[in-house]
Write an enzyme that holds these catalytic residues in place. Sequence first.
Site, PDB file in Angstrom:
ATOM      1  CD  GLU A 431      -2.268  -1.074   2.986  1.00 59.11           C
ATOM      2  OE1 GLU A 431      -3.431  -0.794   2.700  1.00 59.11           O
ATOM      3  OE2 GLU A 431      -1.888  -1.286   4.150  1.00 59.11           O
ATOM      4  CG  ASP A 455      -4.443   2.779   2.410  1.00 57.20           C
ATOM      5  OD1 ASP A 455      -4.800   3.958   2.571  1.00 57.20           O
ATOM      6  OD2 ASP A 455      -4.810   1.849   3.125  1.00 57.20           O
ATOM      7  CB  CYS A 502      -7.467  -7.416  -0.684  1.00 51.83           C
ATOM      8  SG  CYS A 502      -6.174  -6.490   0.148  1.00 51.83           S
TER       9      CYS A 502
HETATM   10  C1  PEP Z   1      -6.423  -0.995   0.615  1.00 49.59           C
HETATM   11  O1  PEP Z   1      -5.809  -0.051   1.115  1.00 49.59           O
HETATM   12  O2  PEP Z   1      -6.528  -1.189  -0.608  1.00 49.59           O
HETATM   13  C2  PEP Z   1      -7.089  -1.987   1.497  1.00 49.59           C
HETATM   14  C3  PEP Z   1      -7.655  -3.067   1.014  1.00 49.59           C
HETATM   15  O3  PEP Z   1      -7.132  -1.703   2.832  1.00 49.59           O
HETATM   16  P1  PEP Z   1      -8.165  -0.683   3.515  1.00 49.59           P
HETATM   17  O4  PEP Z   1      -9.144  -0.266   2.471  1.00 49.59           O
HETATM   18  O5  PEP Z   1      -8.775  -1.421   4.656  1.00 49.59           O
HETATM   19  O6  PEP Z   1      -7.254   0.410   3.953  1.00 49.59           O
HETATM   20 MG    MG Z   2      -5.341  -0.074   3.185  1.00 50.48          MG
END
Ligand code: PEP
Ligand code: MG
Length: 575
Positions: A431, A455, A502
Site C-alpha cells: 500500500e 491506499d 484486495c
Molecule cells: C487498501 O488499502 O486497498 C485496502 C484493502 O485496505 P483498507 O481499504 O482497509 O485500507
Molecule cells: Mg489499506
Amino acid sequence: MSERRIRGIAASPGIAIGPVYRYEPLLITVEVEAGQDVATELARLEAALAAARQEIRLLAEEAGRAVGPKEAAIFSAHELFLQDPELLQQVQGRIRQQQSAASAWQAGFQHYIHQLQAVQNEYLQARVLDLEDVAQRVLRHLTGQAEESWQLSEPAVIVAHELTPSAIVRCPREQVLAFCTAQGGPTSHVAILARALGVPAVVGLGEELAGVRSGQAVIVDGERGLVIAEPEAEALARYRRQAQRLQRRARQAEEDRQQPACTRDGRCYPVRANVQTPEEVAAVRTCGAEGIGLLRTEFLFLERRQAPSEEEQREIYRALIEAVQPAPVVFRTFDIGGDKPVPYLSLPRESNPFLGLRGVRLGLQRPPLLRTQLRALLRAGAGRELRILFPMVSSYEEVEALRRLVQEVEQELRQQGQELAERVELGIMIEVPAAALLVDVLAEVVDFFSLGTNDLTQYVLAADRTNESTASLADPFHPAVLRLLQLTVEAAHRCQRRVEICGELASEPLALPLLLGLGIDELSMVPRAVPRCKEAIRRWTLQEAQQVTREALHLRTAAEVRSYLHTCSPDEAAS
Ligand code: PEP
Ligand code: MG
C-alpha cells in the site's frame, strides 16, 4: 432542447434511463425568539431529542435490512451527535437565557458545524451533511412539521444538489432508477448507500446539474460517470442496448456464481471475499467466494471502551475459520489509525493521520496490543494452515521485526503447551510505494503480497482517499499506479511469491483484464462484487488480457486508460 452531457464521478455501476425527479427538501429555519419560559423550552428540547433518537433508530433498522450493517452504522453516528455534551451544553445555555428551544437548537448546531468546518480534516468536513440531517430532524420536531415524503408516481432518476443518508433510506426503492448529485465523491454516503442498494449513481456533477429539471429524460451512466440530459435517439438506442446487455450479464453472473472463475483458455483464479464485520460472513458462501481474502480485524477494536481480550479474539477468529473451511481466511492484523481512530488507545493527535501511526507502525510501537492479536490468531489456527497479513508496511526492518514477533509468540505458546497453527504464511499489504519498490528485498522475509490499491493509490498520487475535493485525482487507473502494480507483480514472481489483490480495484470489472494481464494470482473483494468479477474473468483469455495491459500501460492518463478499457472489452466489441 438539445442533448447535454454532464460529467461527474462514477459512484455506483449500472445504466438507467428515465424521467428526472428533482429532490429539493425544504430547509427549516427559525427566527430568534426571546423571553420564553426556561422550564417549558428545556422540556420541549428533551422531547424533540427523544423523538429524533427514536426515528434514527428506526432508520438504522431499516438501513440494516435494506443495505447491511456497515451502512446502517452511519445512523449510529447520527445518534452520537445527539448526545454530544458540548453541543447540548451550548443549546441548554441559550435556553437558560430565555431563547426558544428551536432557535437555541438552530444556533447551537450552526456553531457546532462551523467548528467542524474549521478543522483541517476532510473526512470530518464531509460529515457536515450528516450533521445537517440530524439538525433538521430535531428542528422538525421542535416546529411540529411532518417529515417530508417522496412523491414519486413512476420510476424515476433522482436528481439533487445532495442527498442525506436518511433521504436515501426513506426513498421508495422500487421506484428509484438512479441517483445523481451535484455534490459528493466516491466515499460520500450517497455513493456507499447506492452501491449497497445496487442502484446506479453519478456524484460530483457540479452546478451544471441545476439545469436538469423534473420530468426531463436522462441517461445515467454509472459505469463512466456520465449523465446525458434530453438524449438524442442515437444515444438512447445505444444505451438501451447496453442496459439490456448488462442485465443479461448480471443474471448470468448470479446463476454461475458458485462455478470456478476460469478464463476462456483455462486459467482459473481464486476469487475471495473482503470481510469487515462478522455479519458479512454469511455472505461469503452465498456470493460464491472461496473463503476470505481480507479480514479487516480492526472491526474488533473500534467502537468500544477497551481492546478485545486474547480469548475473545481467538473465539471469533476460530469461528471464522470454521465458517469458511476448507477455504482460507487471510487475517489482516489491525489497521488502526488513519481514518479509523480508537479513543481508548489515547493516540497522539496527528495533523496527517494517513501518514502517521497507522497499521503495523502502531503495532510495533505498542507490542502488547499486536502480541495479543498474534497469540489469538496462532491459537485460533490450531491444527490448520494460517495466513497473516500485515498492513501499512514501508520497510524491511518492519517486516523483520514482525517476523521476530511472530516467532517469539509461537515459542511462548509452545512453552505454555498451547495448540497452534501448523503452518503460518506471512504476507504484507503493498500500500506504500516504498514497499512496492522493495518487493524483491521483502520477498526474502514474506510468503505473499496483497495489493491494497485503495491506499497505494492515495500514496502514489498524494490524494487523500477520504477527501471529496481530491476524489477525482485518486484514480487507481492512473498509469503511475498501474506501472507500480506491474513492477510489484513482476518482482514478486521473479522471487516465486504469490500476489493477491484486495483493494477496491479488484471489484471493478473494467479493471479485470489489467489484473489478469499484470499476472495477479488471487482476487478478493466485497462479497456482492464476486459474481460479477467471476463472470468478467470468464469473458477473457489470458493472452487477450496481456495484450490489453501492454497497451494500457503506455497511455498517458487515467481517463485514457478507462476509455481504452471501455472500448476493448470483448462485450463492447460485440455490441
Ligand atoms: C487498501 O488499502 O486497498 C485496502 C484493502 O485496505 P483498507 O481499504 O482497509 O485500507
Ligand atoms: Mg489499506
